[in-house]
Design a protein around this motif. Structure first.
Motif, short mmCIF file in Angstrom:
data_model
loop_
_atom_site.label_atom_id
_atom_site.label_comp_id
_atom_site.label_asym_id
_atom_site.label_seq_id
_atom_site.Cartn_x
_atom_site.Cartn_y
_atom_site.Cartn_z
N ILE A 57 20.98 10.79 -5.20
CA ILE A 57 19.84 11.66 -4.75
C ILE A 57 18.81 11.58 -5.71
N VAL A 58 19.20 11.60 -6.88
CA VAL A 58 17.94 11.84 -8.06
C VAL A 58 17.10 10.66 -7.97
N GLY A 59 17.83 9.50 -7.75
CA GLY A 59 17.31 8.03 -7.80
C GLY A 59 16.26 7.93 -6.67
N VAL A 60 16.88 8.51 -5.38
CA VAL A 60 16.13 8.56 -4.08
C VAL A 60 14.82 9.47 -4.36
N GLU A 61 14.97 10.53 -5.10
CA GLU A 61 13.81 11.52 -5.33
C GLU A 61 12.84 10.56 -6.08
N ALA A 62 13.30 9.88 -7.28
CA ALA A 62 12.14 9.17 -7.93
C ALA A 62 11.51 8.21 -7.22
N ALA A 63 12.18 7.33 -6.43
CA ALA A 63 11.61 6.48 -5.48
C ALA A 63 10.60 7.14 -4.75
N PHE A 64 10.73 8.35 -4.31
CA PHE A 64 9.78 9.17 -3.48
C PHE A 64 8.40 9.51 -4.09
N MET A 65 8.55 9.52 -5.38
CA MET A 65 7.48 9.99 -6.28
C MET A 65 6.43 8.51 -6.42
N LEU A 66 6.96 7.74 -6.07
CA LEU A 66 5.98 6.35 -6.19
C LEU A 66 4.65 6.44 -5.46
N PRO A 67 4.52 7.02 -4.49
CA PRO A 67 3.47 6.91 -3.67
C PRO A 67 2.53 8.11 -4.11
N ALA A 68 3.02 9.10 -4.61
CA ALA A 68 2.22 9.91 -5.60
C ALA A 68 1.47 9.44 -6.98
N LEU A 69 2.59 8.51 -7.26
CA LEU A 69 2.06 7.98 -8.71
C LEU A 69 0.86 6.91 -8.25
N ILE A 70 1.06 6.27 -7.24
CA ILE A 70 -0.14 5.31 -6.95
C ILE A 70 -1.32 5.80 -6.73
N ILE A 71 -1.33 7.29 -5.80
CA ILE A 71 -2.55 7.72 -5.46
C ILE A 71 -3.07 8.34 -6.78
N SER A 72 -2.50 8.84 -7.33
CA SER A 72 -3.16 9.53 -8.75
C SER A 72 -3.55 8.19 -9.49
N ALA A 73 -3.13 7.11 -9.71
CA ALA A 73 -3.56 5.82 -10.32
C ALA A 73 -4.98 5.42 -9.63
N VAL A 74 -4.81 5.33 -8.31
CA VAL A 74 -6.05 4.83 -7.56
C VAL A 74 -7.40 5.44 -7.73
N LYS A 75 -6.80 6.99 -7.85
CA LYS A 75 -8.05 8.00 -7.89
C LYS A 75 -8.37 8.26 -9.25
#
Length: 482
Positions: free
Chosen positions: A13-31
């Motif tokens: 479940i923690v691994g799934v949560e980590a995967a779900f943080m990727l869009p937030a990471l991408i948005i932060s990097a792009v912005k």
């Protein structure tokens, strides 16, 4: 107690949560939000380092029972909240970790209570993650993992124990024989409805990011908004769309499965759905009449009344007006709706409409038997006899529920706030509503509470979302014995 299995499932479940943080990471990097990007990257790395070895380890035993299910669900929600709070803290968006935990628990439990007074200044990546916690917590983290693949070698009993522990209601049944497919159907319906709402909002000229985050908050019946005034500044069209979807997400998802099978008679005969509809329509009409004179037109009156009724009974917590300024009758009705909540099997919180119906019918039977002690009178639901164990379980639930409510209210009185503030704060948190009255009203927040009270309220949110037992069972020493 099968500790290895519990650890293995939580690691996945923690691994799934980590995967779900990727869009937030991408948005932060792009912005160009460097601190947020670093925060998400560091959190993801930490979660993967800690979870992957445990997720890939060979399980020593495969037995998995109800006790393991309750413990797994309780621990999983605590662990995902602790990890989910890290990006807020590392990025500096919320400097204190206790505040980060409160905000994250509020997100995952779809409560929507916040300690933030200024929201619009937060980085976009943080805003996205904050709203997404609602969507992930709405249907349930473990249900999502079950939808992808069975968590154990055997697909059935083990998954059922997890689903029962995480999903709200007086009883849980499979939609189809296989547990994985049942979870997949639930999440497919969930995703389709979320996307449909986002599309309708975009058609109404709501910006893409706003549409997505509002849809996340509505689908999970959470209520985190990306504007300081919640949804007050959006158009009437937007508010009506959100009103409709708050109600749709408050309905038992089995109803939508029955509609797909064209079993319309079963839908019409569903007593919980009928009771829910009656409560929504009735309270909306009463509040609309009671608030005449508070708005410029009758149409505006109906819109705001319907929106707040839908928001509170669905336990979403979005606001379009400061309902704390409404007449006392309307305010009291809204507080009562907090305790009733949505339907069982929905993403909404509260004690659930079906429990209220069963409790009332049980009380009616008790009164009848007081005059006819030898009579045999059963409690019915949807034309079927409810077993006494089920009826008694509802009574036990309310007894524990109000005992926890009383203790929690007493504990947070150390901060010295008014009775109305304390009472509605606990009601809003344990029922996963978000806003309360007075000091925690529609235009206020929970930032003034002490760290002690925030921890107590965070625990009450978890207790409310998981419906008491998965959290309480963690405190029982006998449960941990092998």
């Amino acid at each position: 107690m099968n500790y290895w299995m519990i650890i293995n499932i939580i690691a996945k479940i923690v691994g799934v949560e980590a995967a779900f943080m990727l869009p937030a990471l991408i948005i932060s990097a792009v912005k160009g939000e460097n601190r947020s990007a670093v925060a998400f990257a560091a959190t993801i790395a930490l979660m993967l380092i800690m979870s992957l070895p445990l997720a890939l380890m060979k399980k020593r035993r495969s037995d998995f029972h109800a006790r393991e299910g309750l413990v797994t669900v309780g621990l999983a929600w605590i662990v995902v909240s602790l990890f989910g709070a890290l990006p807020f803290c590392i990025s500096g968006a919320i400097p204190n970790y206790i505040d980060c935990i409160f905000e994250t628990v509020s997100g995952f439990t779809t409560t929507g209570a916040t300690i933030l007074g200024e929201i619009e200044s937060l980085p976009m990546g943080i805003l996205y993650w904050r709203s997404f916690t609602h969507w992930l917590g709405g249907m349930g983290v473990l249900v999502f993992v079950l939808a992808l693949s069975p968590l154990t070698e055997k697909d059935g009993g083990e998954g059922m124990h997890l689903l029962r522990a995480e999903s709200p209601g007086i009883k849980i049944s499979k939609l189809v024989p296989r547990m994985k497919r049942s979870a997949g159907i639930l999440y497919t319906i969930y995703v389709v409805m979320t996307v449909l709402e986002a599309v309708l909002l975009i058609i109404g000229r709501v910006p893409l990011f706003d549409s997505v985050t509002i849809a996340f908050g509505t689908a999970g019946t959470g209520g985190f908004a990306i504007k300081n005034d919640s949804l007050a500044s959006y158009s009437a069209y937007t508010q009506w769309v959100v009103t409709v979807f708050m109600l749709l997400f408050s309905v038992n998802f089995n109803i939508y499965f029955l509609l797909l099978l064209r079993q319309f008679r079963k839908v019409i005969r569903d007593e919980e759905l009928r009771a829910f509809s009656f409560i929504v329509v009735g309270t909306t009409v009463i509040i609309a009449i009671n608030t005449i004179g508070c708005f410029d037109s009758f149409g505006e009156n109906i819109r705001h009344s319907a929106f707040q009724v839908a928001s509170i009974i669905s336990t979403t917590g979005f606001c379009t007006v400061d309902f704390d300024q409404w007449p006392q009758i309307s305010r009291t009705l809204l507080v009562l709706l907090m305790f009733i909540g949505a339907c069982a099997g929905s993403t909404g919180g509260g004690s659930k409409v079906v429990r209220v119906v069963v409790l009332l019918r049980s009380a009616k039977r008790a009164i009848y038997k007081a005059f006819h002690p030898r009579a045999v009178k059963m409690v019915y639901m949807d034309g079927e006899i409810l077993e006494d164990d089920t009826v008694n379980a509802v009574g036990s639930y309310y007894l524990i529920y109000f005992l926890i409510f009383a203790i929690t209210t007493l504990l947070i009185t150390v901060d010295g706030f008014s009775m109305e503030t304390n009472f509605t704060a606990v009601a809003a948190c344990i029922n996963n509503v978000g806003p309360g009255m007075d000091g925690v009203g529609a235009v206020m927040n929970y930032g003034a509470f002490s760290y002690f009270s925030k921890i107590i309220l965070s625990i009450s949110m978890l207790i409310g979302r998981l419906e008491i037992y998965p959290i309480l069972v963690l405190m029982v020493p006998q449960v941990w014995k092998k």
